[in-house]
Design a protein around this motif. Sequence first.
Motif, PDB file in Angstrom:
ATOM      1  N   ILE A  57       0.842  -1.193   0.000  1.00  0.00           N
ATOM      2  CA  ILE A  57       0.000   0.000   0.000  1.00  0.00           C
ATOM      3  C   ILE A  57       0.882   1.249   0.000  1.00  0.00           C
ATOM      4  O   ILE A  57       1.782   1.372   0.828  1.00  0.00           O
ATOM      5  N   LYS A  83      -6.022  -3.880  -8.274  1.00  0.00           N
ATOM      6  CA  LYS A  83      -7.056  -4.490  -7.434  1.00  0.00           C
ATOM      7  C   LYS A  83      -7.476  -3.540  -6.318  1.00  0.00           C
ATOM      8  O   LYS A  83      -6.650  -2.839  -5.748  1.00  0.00           O
ATOM      9  N   ILE A  84      -8.777  -3.525  -6.049  1.00  0.00           N
ATOM     10  CA  ILE A  84      -9.273  -2.769  -4.900  1.00  0.00           C
ATOM     11  C   ILE A  84      -8.845  -3.497  -3.637  1.00  0.00           C
ATOM     12  O   ILE A  84      -8.950  -4.708  -3.537  1.00  0.00           O
ATOM     13  N   ARG A  85      -8.378  -2.733  -2.668  1.00  0.00           N
ATOM     14  CA  ARG A  85      -8.003  -3.323  -1.387  1.00  0.00           C
ATOM     15  C   ARG A  85      -8.935  -2.848  -0.314  1.00  0.00           C
ATOM     16  O   ARG A  85      -9.338  -1.721  -0.301  1.00  0.00           O
ATOM     17  N   HIS A  89      -9.927   3.313  -4.192  1.00  0.00           N
ATOM     18  CA  HIS A  89      -9.177   3.188  -2.940  1.00  0.00           C
ATOM     19  C   HIS A  89      -9.560   4.248  -1.907  1.00  0.00           C
ATOM     20  O   HIS A  89      -9.094   4.195  -0.774  1.00  0.00           O
ATOM     21  N   GLU A 122      -0.630  -1.863  -9.910  1.00  0.00           N
ATOM     22  CA  GLU A 122      -1.630  -2.581  -9.113  1.00  0.00           C
ATOM     23  C   GLU A 122      -3.030  -2.114  -9.485  1.00  0.00           C
ATOM     24  O   GLU A 122      -3.320  -0.920  -9.467  1.00  0.00           O
ATOM     25  N   TYR A 124      -0.355   4.162  -7.414  1.00  0.00           N
ATOM     26  CA  TYR A 124      -0.868   2.845  -7.804  1.00  0.00           C
ATOM     27  C   TYR A 124      -0.514   2.509  -9.248  1.00  0.00           C
ATOM     28  O   TYR A 124      -0.231   1.360  -9.584  1.00  0.00           O
ATOM     29  N   THR A 174     -11.475   6.275   0.913  1.00  0.00           N
ATOM     30  CA  THR A 174     -12.306   5.873   2.042  1.00  0.00           C
ATOM     31  C   THR A 174     -13.527   6.776   2.143  1.00  0.00           C
ATOM     32  O   THR A 174     -13.549   7.872   1.572  1.00  0.00           O
ATOM     33  N   ALA A 191      -7.263   6.350  -8.439  1.00  0.00           N
ATOM     34  CA  ALA A 191      -7.357   6.408  -6.975  1.00  0.00           C
ATOM     35  C   ALA A 191      -8.766   6.143  -6.472  1.00  0.00           C
ATOM     36  O   ALA A 191      -8.952   5.731  -5.316  1.00  0.00           O
TER      37      ALA A 191
END
Length: 329
Positions: free
Chosen positions: A23, A327-329, A109, A325, A320, A111, A106
């Motif tokens: 991350i 994939k959603i984390r 990712h 990368e 990212y 929040t 972004a």
Amino acid sequence: MILTGDIGGTKVNLALFDIKKGIPRLSVERSYISRDYSDLIHLLEHFLKETQPKLTRACLGVAGPVYKGKCAITHLPWEIDIHALKSLLGIGSVSLVNDLAALARAAPHLTPEELEVIQEGRGDPNGNIGVLAAGTGLGQAFLVSEREGCYRVVETEGGQCDFPARNPLEISFREFLSQVSGRVCIEDVLSGPGLIRMFEFMKERDHATEPEWLAEEFEREDPASVISRNGLSKKFESCEKALELFVSVYGAVAGNLALQVMARGGAYIGGGIAPEILPLLKSDLFLEAFRDKGKFRDFMARIPVKVVMNKRAPLLGAAYFALGENKIR
């Protein structure tokens, strides 16, 4: 350590990210006035001397189309070449992407604390996403869902498409602009400079006299921010009317973007202007224009609409991209 950048016509934001458990974590951030530097290379030399980073990768989001590792910044006389960047940075893993592609990257990712919900909707968490951002210019991008948790970023120059006036007021405004520039694109309307043009249009239309206190504010501050603030406070009617027109156009264009890509995953509104005018974006004025798509009105009401409040989002997206990368984390 990853170097990322958000290279715009007004400002350049640069950041360094450490990678912890895959991350990106922000370590250093700097902001510069674009026109204080003759080109990006001189600005980067200044940043590198200041920070002395040990770089492994770099990705810069730039305000303009990228082709074969080169970009001419749309609102700045800079030409960027990836080979010159690699030579300066001394690393092989360097990439250039459109700044809206970086913001779009972004989006999955971010929040809930980094977003302001305009319309909750009933979206598909794995659906396509549309991203729109008005600032110095207007950017648009898509995230196309390829499989669960993975997206392909699609860059666009949608801001350069023709402005689709929808009603007599917008038609009059388009005619007002066309007297100066001929062809009118969406960016001419939906941007900081566009908001200023709307203010001038409203003054002329209403035969309004600009008060002395407002002229003084224009001299001290960014005019678009002055119009936004006084439009929200309803302190001067031409500011209020200009901002209402701006928000209505913003909703309509955001709706067009969402409809084009069938953005069941959501429509994200970024850029520097949106957070400043959030109360009006959360009003019926924006959502009515967003939903007003004829027989697709119910579909539009189901699309989540969110404002990106994290100004560092394009830097995170560039990080990212540098990691490769998706994939959603």
